[in-house]
Write an enzyme that holds these catalytic residues in place. Structure first.
Site, short mmCIF file in Angstrom:
data_model
loop_
_atom_site.label_atom_id
_atom_site.label_comp_id
_atom_site.label_asym_id
_atom_site.label_seq_id
_atom_site.Cartn_x
_atom_site.Cartn_y
_atom_site.Cartn_z
CG ASP A 175 -1.45 7.75 4.08
OD1 ASP A 175 -0.48 7.65 4.87
OD2 ASP A 175 -1.76 6.85 3.28
CB SER A 185 -2.49 -0.79 1.83
OG SER A 185 -2.94 -0.37 3.11
CG HIS A 222 -0.52 3.46 3.63
ND1 HIS A 222 -1.59 4.32 3.46
CD2 HIS A 222 -1.00 2.20 3.53
CE1 HIS A 222 -2.68 3.61 3.24
NE2 HIS A 222 -2.36 2.32 3.29
N GLY A 242 -6.59 -2.04 0.90
CA GLY A 242 -7.99 -1.92 1.26
C GLY A 242 -8.61 -3.21 1.77
CG ASN A 253 -7.86 -1.64 5.36
OD1 ASN A 253 -7.63 -0.43 5.34
ND2 ASN A 253 -7.17 -2.51 4.63
#
Length: 230
Positions: A198, A52, A201, A89, A117
């Site tokens: 978040d 991502s 990102h 993801g 991740n």
């Protein structure tokens, strides 16, 4: 009069031969000149195999890392076609599973950005190491230049975990003799105004920072390829 006439005939014939020669040379040169005029340096196809962070999660397509990197390289005189092969993801193992169809046969180079991740989930570092090892091995077998973008483990998993995880990238880069950018989120991680809500990102401004910092590494990877294509 006859002599004069004869001279005129010879002169005309000489002119005719000269004109024909010039036209012949012109016609012979034209296809080559046309071909040279039509030869345009083909953009280098660069695949960004990532998650991502490169896919552009939460951002317009134009603000994603590959798009902004392509624009920055263009300003440096390197014409590229960036392929955004980022999947939100995705883990390093996921990148390995889709490697063959994510990196097409006509790719010129690859930027590998995977493992974030795995780190966030606290996956045993041996798992992403094994996957990244296989990715680099297969790309090397295809003679594709690679830039490995590194990742650092979050501090909440402890020093031992971080030591094992963080070592993956420099050690694999040395093993496969590929350049490494130590930390993809350098200058952006934990900087609130460069990250989305978040805290993970990057915003468009955060992507700008990433592009600016990684650009010299990418330029060094692609410049020799650009010279070969000329």
């Amino acid at each position: 009069m006859a002599a004069s006439y004869g001279y005129s005939i010879l002169a005309v014939e000489g002119w005719a031969r000269t004109i024909a020669l010039v036209l012949g040379l012109g016609l012979a040169a034209s296809p080559g000149q046309s071909a040279r005029a039509e030869v345009v340096a083909k953009p280098l196809k660069v695949v960004v195999l990532g998650d991502s962070l490169t896919a552009g999660y939460g951002l317009p397509a134009a603000d994603a890392f590959p798009a902004k990197l392509q624009k920055a390289l263009k300003a440096k005189g390197i014409d590229t076609e960036m392929v955004n092969a980022g999947v939100s993801g995705d883990t390093a193992s996921g990148g390995l599973e889709r490697l063959d169809w994510s990196v097409p046969p006509d790719a010129d180079a690859v930027i590998v950005e995977l493992g974030a991740n795995d780190a966030l989930r606290g996956t045993d570092p041996k798992v992403p190491r094994k996957a990244l090892d296989a990715i680099l091995k297969r790309l090397k077998a295809r003679n594709l230049p690679v830039l490995l973008a590194g990742m650092l483990a979050p501090p909440n998993y402890g020093k031992d975990y971080a030591a094992q995880f963080d070592a993956i990238y420099p050690e694999l880069a040395k093993q496969y003799d590929v350049p490494v950018y130590p930390f993809f989120l350098d200058g952006v991680a934990a900087v609130s105004n460069l990250n989305q809500a978040d805290g993970i990102h990057p915003t468009a401004a955060g992507v700008d920072v990433i592009v600016e910092r990684i650009l010299p590494k990418v330029e060094a990877l692609l410049r020799p390829l650009q010279m070969q294509s000329r």
